[in-house]
Design an enzyme around this catalytic site. Sequence first.
Site, mmCIF file in Angstrom:
data_model
loop_
_atom_site.group_PDB
_atom_site.id
_atom_site.type_symbol
_atom_site.label_atom_id
_atom_site.label_comp_id
_atom_site.label_asym_id
_atom_site.label_seq_id
_atom_site.Cartn_x
_atom_site.Cartn_y
_atom_site.Cartn_z
ATOM 1 N N ASP A 78 -0.932 -4.372 -3.861
ATOM 2 C CA ASP A 78 -0.148 -4.573 -2.641
ATOM 3 C C ASP A 78 -0.407 -3.495 -1.601
ATOM 4 O OD1 ASP A 78 1.129 -2.768 -4.464
ATOM 5 O OD2 ASP A 78 2.978 -2.913 -3.310
ATOM 6 N N GLU A 145 3.562 -1.984 -6.147
ATOM 7 C CA GLU A 145 3.663 -0.527 -6.271
ATOM 8 C C GLU A 145 4.475 0.077 -5.133
ATOM 9 O OE1 GLU A 145 2.463 3.709 -5.607
ATOM 10 O OE2 GLU A 145 2.228 1.987 -4.267
ATOM 11 N N GLU A 146 4.235 -0.414 -3.923
ATOM 12 C CA GLU A 146 4.851 0.199 -2.750
ATOM 13 C C GLU A 146 6.348 -0.083 -2.642
ATOM 14 O OE1 GLU A 146 3.332 2.318 -1.237
ATOM 15 O OE2 GLU A 146 1.213 1.878 -0.999
ATOM 16 N N HIS A 457 1.251 4.020 5.389
ATOM 17 C CA HIS A 457 2.593 3.443 5.572
ATOM 18 C C HIS A 457 2.982 3.331 7.040
ATOM 19 C CE1 HIS A 457 4.048 4.499 1.207
ATOM 20 N NE2 HIS A 457 2.810 4.027 1.250
#
Length: 488
Positions: A78, A145-146, A457
């Site tokens: 992801d 994961e994020e 991000h």
Amino acid sequence: MTALSSLYPQPLWQWFAQICAIPHPSKHEQALSRHIQAWARDKGLAVHEDQVGNLIIKKPATAGMENRKAVVIQAHLDMVPQKNADKVHDFTKDPIDAYVDGEWVTARGTTLGSDNGIGMASALAILGSDDIKHGPLEVLLTVDEEAGMTGAFALQPGVLEAEILINTDSEQEGEIYMGCAGGVDAEFSVPMQWQPIPAGHQACRLSLTGLKGGHSGVNIHLGRGNAAKLLARFLVMSAAELGLRISEIVGGSLRNAIPREAGVTVTLPAANQALLAEKVAAFEALLQQELAAIEPAIRFAMSETILPSQVMAPQCEQTLLNLLHACPNGVMRMSDDVAGVVETSLNLGVITTDGDSVQVVCLIRSLIDSGREHVESVLTSLAALAGVSIKFNGAYPGWKPDPDSPVMAIVKATYEDIYNKEPVIMVIHAGLECGLFKKPYPEMDMVSIGPTIRYPHGPDEMVNIETVGQYWQLLLAVLERIPEKTAA
């Protein structure tokens, strides 16, 4: 994407171009997963998808390498979905518009997904190669994961056979990571009561935009503005004087990203509109002065909007603003053991308004359990003082450094041989999945490497082209140097 596919190393960049073309934000990795599975099966590789969607792809050793220790190359499927306010983009449907910008690859108005798309691309490129030397190989691609490390939490013992794991989620060439922070989500719930709009009130929207944001682990020490905190600062300063009543407040979108934008819908007496405009302009000028070096594009604007149906009761509004303003944010403590590394931090990441409450979600990170527990207790005390509820969830462990790690020694020696300089052995404040992998695989030897990625991000995310080549060379050389299995 043609320009990307021609970069060195070509197999890696060709895969990265494919990854960018298939939407894969957190919790929406299925299309990319299906594409990879179909490709792997066409290559005759063994593919397993576990109960949560993690992919495990296995490839036999190349000729002459059969007796080497097996290695897992690990990445996550992801990416973080963040975009600029003026960018029209649906992360679940639209491809990433990646392009070459000098020495970097970046994306137009959105996150790039080099975190962890470059690592994933390197693993897939090795799987597809016929001339890269390696022992028995496993590629682990985890999901979500994020947004919660769902894949890492769910990884079962016995699925992997390897003794060594190479995590590809680090973001600085020349650094080898042997440990990382753990973390936990903290969620305040501020109960709301609502009242009719006071007579003679008009509505407007206040929007704080233009901040850089970024990764709440990697960038938390840079002094960047937190849009949610700055908006709360203005409201605490001005709400009472102007007679502001809040109808809705929002800020940020991910608990692990520093909020770049925040907004509030307010009503106020018509006679105070001009004064509000003056205060908005003055606060924008103040922020531009205070944050000139780090947030040159910050903007605070006022615009007309339709009159809402209700506003927060005064006591509820005051409780919320005091909580937001008093909540700690940023670096809590630097590490005594690792110079220049944050030990403990807190990111006030998301504010959302619904019918019954306002939710405020923070992410605590720490290299040590006691640091995380201290911040938990601080937030618990703050909630008690405010008379609101708080809960902690999604806790994940840190990855305890092992200075005697054999694979770290191999990576270090290999780097020195290739580049004739010493790499920096580091612990990263961001969360890597290695700490969670240690639960089902406590004896697995782990290390983390990667290219230089800036501003993950956030929409300014970029990856340095030259360092991708350096990372690739290092990874292939390390695979070739993995020792033979220990005799039984």
